[in-house]
Structures are given as C-alpha cells and as structure tokens.
Design an enzyme around this catalytic site. Structure first.
Site, short mmCIF file in Angstrom:
data_model
loop_
_atom_site.label_atom_id
_atom_site.label_comp_id
_atom_site.label_asym_id
_atom_site.label_seq_id
_atom_site.Cartn_x
_atom_site.Cartn_y
_atom_site.Cartn_z
N CYS A 96 5.02 1.52 11.39
CA CYS A 96 5.93 2.31 10.58
C CYS A 96 6.54 3.47 11.36
O CYS A 96 7.51 4.08 10.90
CB CYS A 96 5.22 2.84 9.34
SG CYS A 96 4.70 1.52 8.23
N ALA A 123 0.81 -1.22 0.00
CA ALA A 123 0.00 0.00 0.00
C ALA A 123 0.85 1.27 0.00
O ALA A 123 0.46 2.28 -0.58
CB ALA A 123 -0.94 0.00 1.21
#
Length: 375
Positions: free
Chosen positions: A326, A71
């Site tokens: 992340c 993504a």
C-alpha cells in the site's frame, strides 16, 4: 518467470476458490437480496454458508461476520464508526501502535483532527510491542485499543494474548488480523477480542472482499455507527448489493485455511530454511525477533546493497518487496523499521520476502550470485 515472494501483499488464488467464484459469476448470478425466486434464494444461501466458514476460523458466530471490501474498510468502520457512537462522545482516547498499517494510522490521524487523543506505543528493536506498555497507556476515558496481530512488513507477531489478559472490561479491543487470519488459529479465537479485521486475498481468496468480525461480549457488541447508508445489508454497517461470487470464494478460502492449516505451516517452515541459509551467506541482518515471527515472512537487510537496486537486479528471478504494497509508490523509509530504531543504512537495504505453501523451489545459489555482484 520470476518466483513470487510477495505473499504478504497478496496470495495466489486457490483453484477450488476460483472454480466456485466462476460458478457464481456465470451460473448462479442471482442477487442475495432477491427473495422472490430461486436464484436469489441460492445466492443468499451461498452468502450464509460463507459467513459460517469465516466465523469458524476465529470461533465466532455466523451473525458476528460483516462482509466488507477488505481489512482496510473493516479498520475504518471500527475506528470511525466507534468514534461516532455515543460512547465515542464521552470517551475520546484511543491506544494503538506506531507500527500499524496505514489503514489504521490514517483513520487515527483523522480522529485526532476531530479532537480525539491517540497514544501510539513504539516497539523495541525486536519489532514487538510491550503488552504492559499498551495496558499502562489505558485511561478511564480510553474507548478502544487497536493492535495488529502480526506486522505486515516484518512478520513479527504482537502480544495480543497478553493484552487481552490485562485489558479492562470497559475498553473495546480491535485486532487487525489481515496477516494472521487463517494462519494463526488459536489466538484469534479469544472471546476478549471484540473486533477483528480480515481480508480474503491474504488467505488465497479473491481481492475486494473481507470481513469485520464483531463479537458480543457480556451480551453487547461494540456500538459501531455506519459510515455509509442505503439498503441495510450487513446489519446496516455495510450497505449495498452483496458480491456473492467474492463472498462465496472467501468462504471456501476460509474453509481451506482452517482445514489445511497444519500442512501449509509445515511447508512454509521448510521453505524458510532455504531463505535463511541464502541470506546468511550474503551477510544479511534479519530484522525482528525470529522467535515471534510468522513462518512465511522474512525482513532482512543486506549490508551495502540498496533494496531498490536489489529488486531491479532480481527482476525476472524473484518478485519481492521492500515494504507494504500500500506504500510501494512512496520512497519514504519504512515507518515500521524507523519505529524499531534501526539505523538508516539498514532500513535502506531492507527486503521483505514472503511465501506460501504454493511457492515453488528457488535457485538460491543463483540468487546469491546475482546479489553478490552488486555488493
């Protein structure tokens, strides 16, 4: 061994997915671009089967699916590729939200440096964006609206359907569906969503593979310019040798997600009851409107308990997080919870628990006992 409760970061790999991947690693190792022999032909067939399975989840066509590394790459292709198109030369305004994943926010920051104007819509304390606020921000020079389907930290589902209902035809719509692809089926099948970003490792497939779904609307696709060149694979938008084993695994994961959706969701709802009961015993404050929350996610603040300390105390018992994987190396407060207007103490004590149909039972009384000692 700790019970894994970080499925929003990545899920386990289903055994059927692993078995097929091993076949395309060890036996069917042909290059899908090699058309002169049967190894290449079979590899190409595997890629196209996977493309069909991924497309089916969102009611798209096979040729709408562009395989990427995930993504994050898909988001970058949309934002930077559309900005670099002819349309991006004349319409230089983008509407998004302040709670997007960094894979959207950072490309948007780059576009601002290139002269684009970006309007970011804040959520309220429910964690939801007001659809009308998004629509009101659209201008004659708006190129794109980019809104995530569900937030990765809170699990709160955004009003994408309301946005699609009121968005002008001239504006392209992108949805980062990393957390909802294969989990919320009907909303992503809307033909008004032009571009969808997805990752295989969120639906029990392998890491390193995902897709950008680029639909035709009124006979046209969004005019994306490639970010890389060389080879022409994936309609020229993602050149390079196709990772057949990853693509094949993604295809099976998508097929299983569509087939087993109801059972998986029911298992997640049942597990959620135990989580909510345990957190209530600890005086936990749930962050975000639970009427609009994915069934496998809970963001909760435990008063007087720092989240980092809690995770250390639960090491070996539960594997969980306090935000996006992340940004897990950063000690900055969650930009999502800050945007929601939560007070600093509540943000500092926030934990994210995310599970799946494969998650085993948890000894919640023991978890509560460990945490209560620290409070």
């Amino acid at each position: 061994m700790a019970t894994y409760l970080d499925c929003n970061a990545t899920t386990p790999v289903e055994s059927e997915v692993m078995d097929l991947m091993m076949r395309y690693l060890a036996e069917e190792y042909g290059n899908a671009g090699s058309r002169t022999h049967e190894f290449g032909v079979r590899a190409k067939q595997a890629v196209e089967r996977a493309r069909e399975h991924v497309a089916a989840v969102v009611g798209a066509r096979r040729d709408d699916v562009i395989f990427t590394s995930g993504a994050t790459e898909s988001n970058n292709i949309v934002l930077l590729g559309l900005a670099a198109s002819r349309e991006g030369a004349t319409r230089r305004h983008i509407v998004s939200t302040s709670i997007e994943h960094k894979a959207v926010l950072e490309p948007l920051e780059h576009l601002v440096e290139q002269g684009f104007e970006v309007t970011l819509i804040d959520p309220d304390q429910s964690g939801r964006i007001d659809a009308q606020a998004v629509l009101n921000a659209v201008r004659p020079d708006t190129l794109l609206v980019s809104v995530m389907h569900a937030n990765n930290e809170t699990g709160i589902v955004q009003p994408v359907e309301d946005i699609t209902a009121g968005l002008p035809d001239a504006v392209w719509l992108h949805v980062d569906a990393a957390q909802t692809f294969g989990k919320l089926i009907a909303p992503l099948q809307s033909p008004r969503i032009d571009l969808i970003s997805v990752s295989a490792h969120k639906i029990f497939g392998p890491k390193g593979i995902g897709a950008l779904i680029s639909r035709r609307r009124n006979g046209q696709r969004a005019p994306l310019s490639p970010l890389m060149f060389g080879g022409g694979q994936e309609r020229g938008l993602r050149p390079g040798t196709q990772a057949v084993h990853l693509i094949a695994g993604f295809g099976v994961a998508a097929q299983l997600a569509l087939r087993d959706h109801t059972q998986r969701q029911a298992a997640c709802v049942a597990f959620r009851d135990g989580v909510l009961t345990a957190m209530a015993r600890l005086g936990g404050q749930v962050n975000g409107d639970q009427e609009h929350c994915l069934p496998h996610v809970l963001n909760v603040s435990l008063p007087g308990l720092n989240s980092e300390a809690a995770m250390v105390a639960l090491k070996g018992i539960l594997a969980l997080s306090n935000g996006s994987a992340c940004t897990s190396t950063s000690y900055d407060p969650s930009h999502v919870l800050v945007a929601m207007g939560l007070e600093p103490g509540r943000i500092d004590s926030a934990l994210r628990l995310s599970w799946c149909h494969l998650t085993p039972a948890v000894d919640w009384p023991h978890v509560c006992e460990v945490l209560r000692r620290m409070m």
